[in-house]
Structures are given as structure tokens and as C-alpha cells.
Design a protein around this motif. Structure first.
Motif, PDB file in Angstrom:
ATOM      1  N   VAL A 253       0.901  -1.067  -0.055  1.00  0.00           N
ATOM      2  CA  VAL A 253      -0.051   0.009   0.089  1.00  0.00           C
ATOM      3  C   VAL A 253       1.019   1.168   0.038  1.00  0.00           C
ATOM      4  O   VAL A 253       2.079   1.369   0.427  1.00  0.00           O
ATOM      5  CB  VAL A 253      -1.036  -0.082   1.323  1.00  0.00           C
ATOM      6  N   PRO A 254       0.557   2.261  -0.522  1.00  0.00           N
ATOM      7  CA  PRO A 254       1.255   3.631  -0.341  1.00  0.00           C
ATOM      8  C   PRO A 254       1.589   3.961   1.052  1.00  0.00           C
ATOM      9  O   PRO A 254       0.578   3.878   1.843  1.00  0.00           O
ATOM     10  CB  PRO A 254       0.314   4.508  -1.064  1.00  0.00           C
ATOM     11  N   PRO A 255       2.786   4.139   1.323  1.00  0.00           N
ATOM     12  CA  PRO A 255       2.918   4.646   2.722  1.00  0.00           C
ATOM     13  C   PRO A 255       2.246   6.053   3.192  1.00  0.00           C
ATOM     14  O   PRO A 255       2.107   6.743   2.483  1.00  0.00           O
ATOM     15  CB  PRO A 255       4.602   4.836   2.693  1.00  0.00           C
ATOM     16  N   MET A 256       1.830   5.857   4.411  1.00  0.00           N
ATOM     17  CA  MET A 256       1.102   6.999   5.063  1.00  0.00           C
ATOM     18  C   MET A 256      -0.270   7.036   4.450  1.00  0.00           C
ATOM     19  O   MET A 256      -0.866   8.214   4.853  1.00  0.00           O
ATOM     20  CB  MET A 256       2.082   8.111   5.294  1.00  0.00           C
ATOM     21  N   MET A 257      -0.683   6.540   3.585  1.00  0.00           N
ATOM     22  CA  MET A 257      -2.072   6.966   2.883  1.00  0.00           C
ATOM     23  C   MET A 257      -3.134   6.502   3.810  1.00  0.00           C
ATOM     24  O   MET A 257      -4.223   7.414   4.193  1.00  0.00           O
ATOM     25  CB  MET A 257      -2.263   5.997   1.610  1.00  0.00           C
ATOM     26  N   LEU A 258      -3.052   5.292   4.326  1.00  0.00           N
ATOM     27  CA  LEU A 258      -4.259   4.920   5.456  1.00  0.00           C
ATOM     28  C   LEU A 258      -4.143   5.765   6.720  1.00  0.00           C
ATOM     29  O   LEU A 258      -5.067   6.144   7.196  1.00  0.00           O
ATOM     30  CB  LEU A 258      -3.803   3.436   5.829  1.00  0.00           C
ATOM     31  N   GLN A 259      -3.043   6.367   7.159  1.00  0.00           N
ATOM     32  CA  GLN A 259      -2.781   6.961   8.244  1.00  0.00           C
ATOM     33  C   GLN A 259      -3.374   8.244   8.029  1.00  0.00           C
ATOM     34  O   GLN A 259      -4.044   8.893   8.756  1.00  0.00           O
ATOM     35  CB  GLN A 259      -1.359   7.079   8.749  1.00  0.00           C
ATOM     36  N   THR A 260      -3.247   8.901   6.585  1.00  0.00           N
ATOM     37  CA  THR A 260      -3.677  10.273   6.447  1.00  0.00           C
ATOM     38  C   THR A 260      -5.232  10.111   6.385  1.00  0.00           C
ATOM     39  O   THR A 260      -5.890  10.901   7.134  1.00  0.00           O
ATOM     40  CB  THR A 260      -3.289  10.527   5.083  1.00  0.00           C
ATOM     41  N   LEU A 261      -5.898   9.027   5.931  1.00  0.00           N
ATOM     42  CA  LEU A 261      -7.257   8.891   6.007  1.00  0.00           C
ATOM     43  C   LEU A 261      -8.078   8.765   7.419  1.00  0.00           C
ATOM     44  O   LEU A 261      -9.032   9.417   7.877  1.00  0.00           O
ATOM     45  CB  LEU A 261      -7.989   7.646   5.412  1.00  0.00           C
ATOM     46  N   VAL A 262      -7.205   7.981   8.227  1.00  0.00           N
ATOM     47  CA  VAL A 262      -7.563   7.706   9.772  1.00  0.00           C
ATOM     48  C   VAL A 262      -7.356   9.121  10.435  1.00  0.00           C
ATOM     49  O   VAL A 262      -8.196   9.543  11.303  1.00  0.00           O
ATOM     50  CB  VAL A 262      -6.736   6.665  10.445  1.00  0.00           C
ATOM     51  N   GLU A 263      -6.380   9.688  10.129  1.00  0.00           N
ATOM     52  CA  GLU A 263      -6.099  11.159  10.855  1.00  0.00           C
ATOM     53  C   GLU A 263      -7.114  12.378  10.510  1.00  0.00           C
ATOM     54  O   GLU A 263      -7.584  13.013  11.324  1.00  0.00           O
ATOM     55  CB  GLU A 263      -4.682  11.618  10.451  1.00  0.00           C
ATOM     56  N   GLN A 315      -6.296  10.523  -4.070  1.00  0.00           N
ATOM     57  CA  GLN A 315      -6.454  10.206  -5.509  1.00  0.00           C
ATOM     58  C   GLN A 315      -5.359  10.559  -6.335  1.00  0.00           C
ATOM     59  O   GLN A 315      -5.098   9.447  -7.176  1.00  0.00           O
ATOM     60  CB  GLN A 315      -7.520  11.194  -5.784  1.00  0.00           C
ATOM     61  N   ASN A 316      -4.597  11.545  -6.085  1.00  0.00           N
ATOM     62  CA  ASN A 316      -3.273  11.776  -7.068  1.00  0.00           C
ATOM     63  C   ASN A 316      -2.552  10.596  -6.932  1.00  0.00           C
ATOM     64  O   ASN A 316      -1.696  10.179  -7.905  1.00  0.00           O
ATOM     65  CB  ASN A 316      -2.746  13.060  -6.770  1.00  0.00           C
ATOM     66  N   ARG A 317      -1.947  10.181  -5.879  1.00  0.00           N
ATOM     67  CA  ARG A 317      -1.019   8.996  -5.683  1.00  0.00           C
ATOM     68  C   ARG A 317      -1.677   7.587  -6.342  1.00  0.00           C
ATOM     69  O   ARG A 317      -0.788   6.762  -6.688  1.00  0.00           O
ATOM     70  CB  ARG A 317      -0.793   8.867  -3.833  1.00  0.00           C
ATOM     71  N   LEU A 318      -2.837   7.417  -6.050  1.00  0.00           N
ATOM     72  CA  LEU A 318      -3.511   6.361  -6.549  1.00  0.00           C
ATOM     73  C   LEU A 318      -3.252   6.360  -8.351  1.00  0.00           C
ATOM     74  O   LEU A 318      -2.843   5.109  -8.873  1.00  0.00           O
ATOM     75  CB  LEU A 318      -4.999   6.196  -6.101  1.00  0.00           C
ATOM     76  N   ASN A 319      -3.692   7.412  -8.550  1.00  0.00           N
ATOM     77  CA  ASN A 319      -3.726   7.459 -10.278  1.00  0.00           C
ATOM     78  C   ASN A 319      -2.236   7.636 -10.814  1.00  0.00           C
ATOM     79  O   ASN A 319      -1.911   6.648 -11.667  1.00  0.00           O
ATOM     80  CB  ASN A 319      -4.169   9.083 -10.531  1.00  0.00           C
ATOM     81  N   LEU A 320      -1.015   8.008 -10.008  1.00  0.00           N
ATOM     82  CA  LEU A 320       0.092   7.802 -10.452  1.00  0.00           C
ATOM     83  C   LEU A 320       0.724   6.428 -10.466  1.00  0.00           C
ATOM     84  O   LEU A 320       1.328   5.909 -11.275  1.00  0.00           O
ATOM     85  CB  LEU A 320       1.125   8.747  -9.820  1.00  0.00           C
TER      86      LEU A 320
END
Length: 349
Positions: A253-263, A315-320
Motif C-alpha cells: 500500500v502507499p506509505p502513510m495513505m491509510l494513516q492520512t485517512l484515519v487522521e 487520489q493523485n497518488r493512486l492515479n500515479l
């Protein structure tokens, strides 16, 4: 007028115009006999060349030859050049015969031989055209991949800096340290654990590896530390539920992506409610895809920050990273629940 022409048509007109100019030059300087209707023959040849190569381009784009593996691209390159060489030669010879422009041809040469010679000549012309076209798109695709990689690196760096900034925010540290201080006498063991959790979060932010993806289990450990600290602050106002399929723990998974959503869910959802609420993190395989879901109490209008950084960066990170093969959606699940859902291709381990 020329400003309205696309780069493709400018190259088309310029290329075929150059071809016609070279032919005229050699005719005027080296030809030992005059050819009747020479310029009309050249005009017909150029028009047919434009039409046939444009049609060839349509076929290439329609069947997505440029997106196939390199071996298939080479095969399609050769086959389409041969096919359109025959089409171009037949049309050229046919037009000259139709308009009675074949007086310059040696009568001893049969129509079939002339057609074969025309096919060979047109093959070399179309081969060069295709070579330029394929090479241009190959270089352009590589350039785009490099640009996307640079964008991703820049976005990851920006996300790291944003996360670091939020984690070392004085309010965050003040709240965490106050909670720890209250536990020093009351529950020394929990205070020590809280210090470790805070240290893990700060260390993860400050020394995040420059990787495009990390195993989900690593990301979950940081999320658990973060939620544990927030649980100290919110106490009974925060309910945490983790529903994690163990088979997904090694999924990248992209690093810190899940934490960003939780935060974001804590900051813009739970903290806005007087009675607090519930946050649930789900990881599972659905329809041969890996789904990450964060559900929290609140409403979408209060969840998104002013600059929308968490939503936009996700969204940007997932697209890239996944070139359109991953999706991110955030919506109101019901009157008191917001759901953020990431769907990524399943990695075969």
C-alpha cells in the motif's frame, strides 16, 4: 491558420511536402526526359500518401498497437506497413491509369510489374513513416512515465512533509504529552507505552523510507499507535474497531495513505462531535481487488479540510501509482457515518 493545426497534421503536411520537394528536385536536376503531367502525378501521390498514412494511424490507435508488448508492436509494425503499402500502391497506380497519366511508363513493363515496383517503393516510404511514428510514441511514453515518476516522488515528499508537520504540531504533542503526564502516577505502564507509541509515530514520520509502497502490516502498526494515543485523549468518546483480513497484511500500500485517512477521520469527524464516535478500519479482498475502508462517525461536509489535502493527495497518488487501475471514493454511508474506500489491484504474492 497554422496555429490551429495539431502537431500531427503539421508533421504530416511537412513530411509529405518534403517528400514531394525532394522528388521535384531530383526530377529537375537529374531527369533526362520530360514526364507529362509530372506535377499532377506528384500531387496525387502526396494526397494518397496523406490519406493512407492517416488511415494507418487510425488503425494503429483503434487496435491499440502501441500499448501491446514490444514483440507484438514489431509484428504489427511490419504487417501494417506491408498492408498499407499494397493499398497505397494500388490506389496510386489505379489513379494514374484512371486519369491517363501513365504515358511515362515503359510500355514493355507490365501493369503487374509496375504495381510490384510501386509496392516496394511505397513500402520504404511507409516504413520510414511508421518508424518515426512508433519511435515518437515510444519516446513520448517513456518521457511521460518519467514525468509521472517525478510527480509521484514529489507528491510523496509533500505528503511526508505534511504528515511530519501535523505530527510535530505543538497541539498534537501538547495533547499527547498531557495525556501521558496524567498517566504517570495513575498508570505508569500505560504512560511508558504511550511514550513508545508517540516515539514510533514521530520516528516513522521523520524517517519514512522513500518507497512507493510498504506492506500493509507496517502501515497498520503506525495507525494503531496513532489511534492508541487518540484513545487516551478521547477516552470513552472514541470507539475503535479493526476488521483486517490476515491475508491482506503483506499487500503493498502507499506509505502513510491509510494513516492520512484515519487522521482526517479523527480530526474532521470524531473531534467535531460532542459525544465522539466510532472509527472502523477494514482491509479485505473483494472481487480480486484489495479494499481498504475507513468508516467514522460524522458527515462528509465536516470531514474534508479546507484545502482537501488528504482527499486530493490520496487520489493523485493512486492515479500515479496504478495508472487508473485503483479508485478512491469518500461518501456519506448513512446519516451519521462517512466512508472512505480505496480499491487497489490485488498483488499476487
Amino acid at each position: 491558420m497554422f496555429k490551429q493545426l495539431s502537431r500531427y497534421w503539421m508533421c504530416q503536411l511537412g513530411g509529405w511536402g518534403l517528400n514531394a520537394a525532394i522528388t521535384v528536385f531530383f526530377y529537375l536536376t537529374l531527369s533526362i526526359r520530360k514526364v507529362e503531367h509530372f506535377y499532377l502525378i506528384i500531387l496525387i501521390s502526396v494526397v494518397l500518401g496523406l490519406l493512407s498514412t492517416h488511415l494507418m494511424r487510425i488503425v494503429i490507435k483503434h487496435y491499440k498497437f502501441l500499448e501491446k508488448p514490444i514483440r507484438n508492436q514489431i509484428i504489427s509494425f511490419i504487417l501494417i506497413t506491408i498492408v498499407f503499402s499494397i493499398i497505397y500502391a494500388c490506389a496510386d497506380v489505379g489513379a494514374e491509369k484512371l486519369f491517363g497519366l501513365r504515358g511515362y511508363v515503359d510500355p514493355s513493363i507490365s501493369l503487374l510489374n509496375e504495381l510490384i515496383r510501386s509496392i516496394i517503393n511505397s513500402f520504404f516510404i511507409l516504413f520510414i513513416w511508421n518508424l518515426i511514428y512508433y519511435t515518437y510514441h515510444y519516446v513520448e511514453r517513456n518521457r511521460k512515465q518519467q514525468v509521472d515518476t517525478l510527480k509521484l516522488q514529489s507528491l510523496v515528499k509533500e505528503l511526508e512533509l505534511k504528515t511530519i508537520k501535523s505530527h510535530i504540531n505543538p497541539h498534537f504533542i501538547f495533547n499527547a504529552l498531557n495525556s501521558i503526564r496524567a498517566l504517570v502516577d495513575e498508570n505508569p505502564q500505560r504512560a511508558r507505552n504511550a511514550i513508545t507509541e508517540l516515539s514510533n509515530i514521530l520516528r516513522s514520520s521523520m524517517h519514512a523510507e522513500k518507497l512507493e509502497t510498504v506492506p500493509l502490516v507496517r502501515e497498520l502498526n503506525i495507525v494503531k499507535d496513532y489511534l492508541a494515543l487518540e484513545k487516551m485523549r478521547f477516552e470513552e468518546r472514541l470507539t475503535i474497531e479493526l476488521d483486517i483480513d490476515e491475508n491482506t497484511l503483506e499487500q503493498p500500500v502507499p506509505p502513510m495513505m491509510l494513516q492520512t485517512l484515519v487522521e482526517n477521520a479523527i480530526k474532521h469527524g470524531i473531534s467535531k462531535k460532542i459525544n465522539g464516535g466510532k472509527i472502523k478500519v477494514i482491509s479485505d479482498f473483494v472481487n480480486d481487488h484489495h479494499e481498504l475502508v475507513v468508516q467514522n462517525s460524522g458527515q462528509l461536509s465536516t470531514l474534508i479540510s479546507e484545502d482537501g489535502f488528504g482527499v486530493k493527495s490520496t487520489q493523485n497518488r493512486l492515479n500515479l501509482l496504478y495508472q487508473g487501475k485503483a479508485t478512491f471514493d469518500i461518501k456519506n454511508l448513512d446519516a451519521d457515518t462517512v466512508e472512505s474506500r480505496i480499491i487497489m489491484p490485488k498483488n499476487i504474492l
